[in-house]
Motif scaffolding. Sequence first.
Motif, PDB file in Angstrom:
ATOM      1  N   ASP A   1     -40.128  41.695 -26.648  1.00  0.00           N
ATOM      2  CA  ASP A   1     -40.340  42.933 -27.393  1.00  0.00           C
ATOM      3  C   ASP A   1     -40.003  42.733 -28.870  1.00  0.00           C
ATOM      4  N   THR A   2     -40.709  43.446 -29.725  1.00  0.00           N
ATOM      5  CA  THR A   2     -40.397  43.427 -31.155  1.00  0.00           C
ATOM      6  C   THR A   2     -39.225  44.356 -31.406  1.00  0.00           C
ATOM      7  N   ARG A   3     -38.133  43.817 -31.889  1.00  0.00           N
ATOM      8  CA  ARG A   3     -36.926  44.592 -32.115  1.00  0.00           C
ATOM      9  C   ARG A   3     -36.985  45.324 -33.454  1.00  0.00           C
ATOM     10  N   ASP A   4     -36.296  46.468 -33.491  1.00  0.00           N
ATOM     11  CA  ASP A   4     -36.161  47.228 -34.727  1.00  0.00           C
ATOM     12  C   ASP A   4     -34.890  46.751 -35.439  1.00  0.00           C
ATOM     13  N   PHE A   5     -35.021  46.346 -36.695  1.00  0.00           N
ATOM     14  CA  PHE A   5     -33.891  45.758 -37.404  1.00  0.00           C
ATOM     15  C   PHE A   5     -32.721  46.725 -37.501  1.00  0.00           C
ATOM     16  N   ASN A   6     -32.993  47.976 -37.838  1.00  0.00           N
ATOM     17  CA  ASN A   6     -31.911  48.940 -38.014  1.00  0.00           C
ATOM     18  C   ASN A   6     -31.382  49.463 -36.682  1.00  0.00           C
ATOM     19  N   ARG A   7     -32.275  49.918 -35.832  1.00  0.00           N
ATOM     20  CA  ARG A   7     -31.849  50.522 -34.560  1.00  0.00           C
ATOM     21  C   ARG A   7     -31.140  49.519 -33.661  1.00  0.00           C
ATOM     22  N   ASP A   8     -31.639  48.289 -33.613  1.00  0.00           N
ATOM     23  CA  ASP A   8     -31.100  47.284 -32.703  1.00  0.00           C
ATOM     24  C   ASP A   8     -30.087  46.355 -33.359  1.00  0.00           C
ATOM     25  N   GLY A   9     -29.767  46.590 -34.624  1.00  0.00           N
ATOM     26  CA  GLY A   9     -28.758  45.774 -35.304  1.00  0.00           C
ATOM     27  C   GLY A   9     -29.159  44.326 -35.469  1.00  0.00           C
ATOM     28  N   ILE A  10     -30.423  44.082 -35.780  1.00  0.00           N
ATOM     29  CA  ILE A  10     -30.934  42.721 -35.932  1.00  0.00           C
ATOM     30  C   ILE A  10     -30.822  42.283 -37.395  1.00  0.00           C
ATOM     31  N   ASP A  11     -30.241  41.116 -37.627  1.00  0.00           N
ATOM     32  CA  ASP A  11     -30.140  40.579 -38.985  1.00  0.00           C
ATOM     33  C   ASP A  11     -31.412  39.855 -39.401  1.00  0.00           C
ATOM     34  N   VAL A  12     -31.956  39.037 -38.499  1.00  0.00           N
ATOM     35  CA  VAL A  12     -33.158  38.266 -38.796  1.00  0.00           C
ATOM     36  C   VAL A  12     -33.896  38.013 -37.490  1.00  0.00           C
ATOM     37  N   SER A  13     -35.215  37.874 -37.585  1.00  0.00           N
ATOM     38  CA  SER A  13     -36.032  37.741 -36.381  1.00  0.00           C
ATOM     39  C   SER A  13     -36.912  36.500 -36.474  1.00  0.00           C
ATOM     40  N   ILE A  14     -37.133  35.871 -35.326  1.00  0.00           N
ATOM     41  CA  ILE A  14     -38.076  34.751 -35.221  1.00  0.00           C
ATOM     42  C   ILE A  14     -39.215  35.224 -34.332  1.00  0.00           C
ATOM     43  N   ARG A  15     -40.406  35.287 -34.908  1.00  0.00           N
ATOM     44  CA  ARG A  15     -41.536  35.855 -34.192  1.00  0.00           C
ATOM     45  C   ARG A  15     -42.692  34.866 -34.109  1.00  0.00           C
ATOM     46  N   LEU A  16     -43.425  34.996 -33.029  1.00  0.00           N
ATOM     47  CA  LEU A  16     -44.620  34.189 -32.811  1.00  0.00           C
ATOM     48  C   LEU A  16     -45.831  35.070 -33.042  1.00  0.00           C
TER      49      LEU A  16
ATOM     50  N   GLU B   1     -17.053  39.629 -44.701  1.00  0.00           N
ATOM     51  CA  GLU B   1     -17.982  40.025 -43.650  1.00  0.00           C
ATOM     52  C   GLU B   1     -19.388  39.545 -43.965  1.00  0.00           C
ATOM     53  N   GLU B   2     -19.744  39.559 -45.261  1.00  0.00           N
ATOM     54  CA  GLU B   2     -21.069  39.095 -45.658  1.00  0.00           C
ATOM     55  C   GLU B   2     -21.218  37.602 -45.406  1.00  0.00           C
ATOM     56  N   LYS B   3     -20.103  36.863 -45.592  1.00  0.00           N
ATOM     57  CA  LYS B   3     -20.170  35.409 -45.489  1.00  0.00           C
ATOM     58  C   LYS B   3     -19.926  34.926 -44.065  1.00  0.00           C
ATOM     59  N   SER B   4     -19.341  35.750 -43.236  1.00  0.00           N
ATOM     60  CA  SER B   4     -18.988  35.311 -41.890  1.00  0.00           C
ATOM     61  C   SER B   4     -19.310  36.411 -40.891  1.00  0.00           C
ATOM     62  N   GLY B   5     -18.715  36.298 -39.712  1.00  0.00           N
ATOM     63  CA  GLY B   5     -18.938  37.315 -38.691  1.00  0.00           C
ATOM     64  C   GLY B   5     -20.091  36.952 -37.777  1.00  0.00           C
ATOM     65  N   ILE B   6     -20.594  37.946 -37.056  1.00  0.00           N
ATOM     66  CA  ILE B   6     -21.662  37.720 -36.085  1.00  0.00           C
ATOM     67  C   ILE B   6     -23.021  37.935 -36.742  1.00  0.00           C
ATOM     68  N   LEU B   7     -23.903  36.978 -36.562  1.00  0.00           N
ATOM     69  CA  LEU B   7     -25.273  37.057 -37.055  1.00  0.00           C
ATOM     70  C   LEU B   7     -26.188  37.245 -35.848  1.00  0.00           C
ATOM     71  N   THR B   8     -26.875  38.366 -35.771  1.00  0.00           N
ATOM     72  CA  THR B   8     -27.749  38.644 -34.636  1.00  0.00           C
ATOM     73  C   THR B   8     -29.177  38.221 -34.961  1.00  0.00           C
ATOM     74  N   VAL B   9     -29.692  37.310 -34.153  1.00  0.00           N
ATOM     75  CA  VAL B   9     -31.030  36.752 -34.349  1.00  0.00           C
ATOM     76  C   VAL B   9     -31.903  37.156 -33.167  1.00  0.00           C
ATOM     77  N   SER B  10     -32.967  37.880 -33.445  1.00  0.00           N
ATOM     78  CA  SER B  10     -33.941  38.225 -32.414  1.00  0.00           C
ATOM     79  C   SER B  10     -34.995  37.122 -32.353  1.00  0.00           C
ATOM     80  N   THR B  11     -35.295  36.651 -31.158  1.00  0.00           N
ATOM     81  CA  THR B  11     -36.248  35.548 -31.030  1.00  0.00           C
ATOM     82  C   THR B  11     -36.985  35.621 -29.697  1.00  0.00           C
ATOM     83  N   VAL B  12     -38.174  35.067 -29.675  1.00  0.00           N
ATOM     84  CA  VAL B  12     -38.910  34.992 -28.414  1.00  0.00           C
ATOM     85  C   VAL B  12     -38.174  34.021 -27.495  1.00  0.00           C
ATOM     86  N   PRO B  13     -38.170  34.270 -26.185  1.00  0.00           N
ATOM     87  CA  PRO B  13     -37.346  33.472 -25.262  1.00  0.00           C
ATOM     88  C   PRO B  13     -37.624  31.979 -25.300  1.00  0.00           C
TER      89      PRO B  13
END
Length: 309
Positions: free
Chosen positions: A138-153, A96-108
């Motif tokens: 919107d700035t996502r919450d890593f824990n609440r929204d299940g975000i693995d990594v974020s791309i922010r401006l 699971e650590e090596k594969s699976g779904i990676l959720t990336v939050s990013t500006v549109p």
Amino acid sequence: MFRTEGFMRRLPPLKSLQAFEAAARWLSFSKAADELFVTPAAISQQIKQLEGFLGIPLFHRMTRSVRLTEEAKTVLPLVTEGFDNLAEAVDRLKLEEKSGILTVSTVPTFAVKWLVHHLTGFSEKHPDIDVRLDASLDTRDFNRDGIDVSIRLGAGEYRGLHVSKIFDEEVSPVCSPKLLEGSFPLTSLKDLKSHRLLHVDWGSLTSQSPDWQMWAQAAGLDDVSVNRGPRFTVENMAIEAAINGDGVALVSHSAVVEDLKAGRLVRPFDLTVQSDLAYWLVCPHAHLRKAKVSAFCDWLLAEANQTPV
């Protein structure tokens, strides 16, 4: 089996169970010691601790050999099965650590105009990792929204998080090629008087917004009203308006790389202005220990470094 709230298993130490299981399979303390990389004395001590916990003997100890008691023979298959199940669970967690779904939050805009054009390369390199893009202003919450990594401006001030710069942002005017022709061809700075200016409203991202006023000042353009024209809160909307020939947009270079390559947009002027904004890769420090997160971060930074903007 139904468990009431507060249920807690009363188990002996894992090391003592492990020592018993190995010694019972081998019927030898020394071979169990070799398997577990400890001494025979350590195996003996762990088994004595387990026998004390259970209140029953597990081995008949003879001069040069040991054999299982009847009680031990009964529980050995269950203990072995338990360790097999535990090993399988650990293997699944590692997978699971090596594969699976990676959720990336990013500006549109970054998602639509840059990331989606490069994601195929990541998928080819890491076919076991499926990327889920969560595009939002919107700035996502890593824990609440299940975000693995974020791309922010922004300016890069993300306290308590791991931060890596993807690339700096420069802005310059872009427009449809058809604006270079027609009744009012855009061929010089003064021709901007005859064209609608498209603005990106950066909101509170920066105290020094990369706007038309800043660009006009750098260009020495003082006879054109740069405050007129529609505003867009999402940069991609200003870009689409420019592609449609609705005006000249002042936008970031990274957002229009593909449109310039395809000829949908052109840069009528060479002058660029450095923004105090940048794109940043952001995540909790603990997330970097996830193989899929570190793989994505390494790939993205390398891809950005190799891609001219």
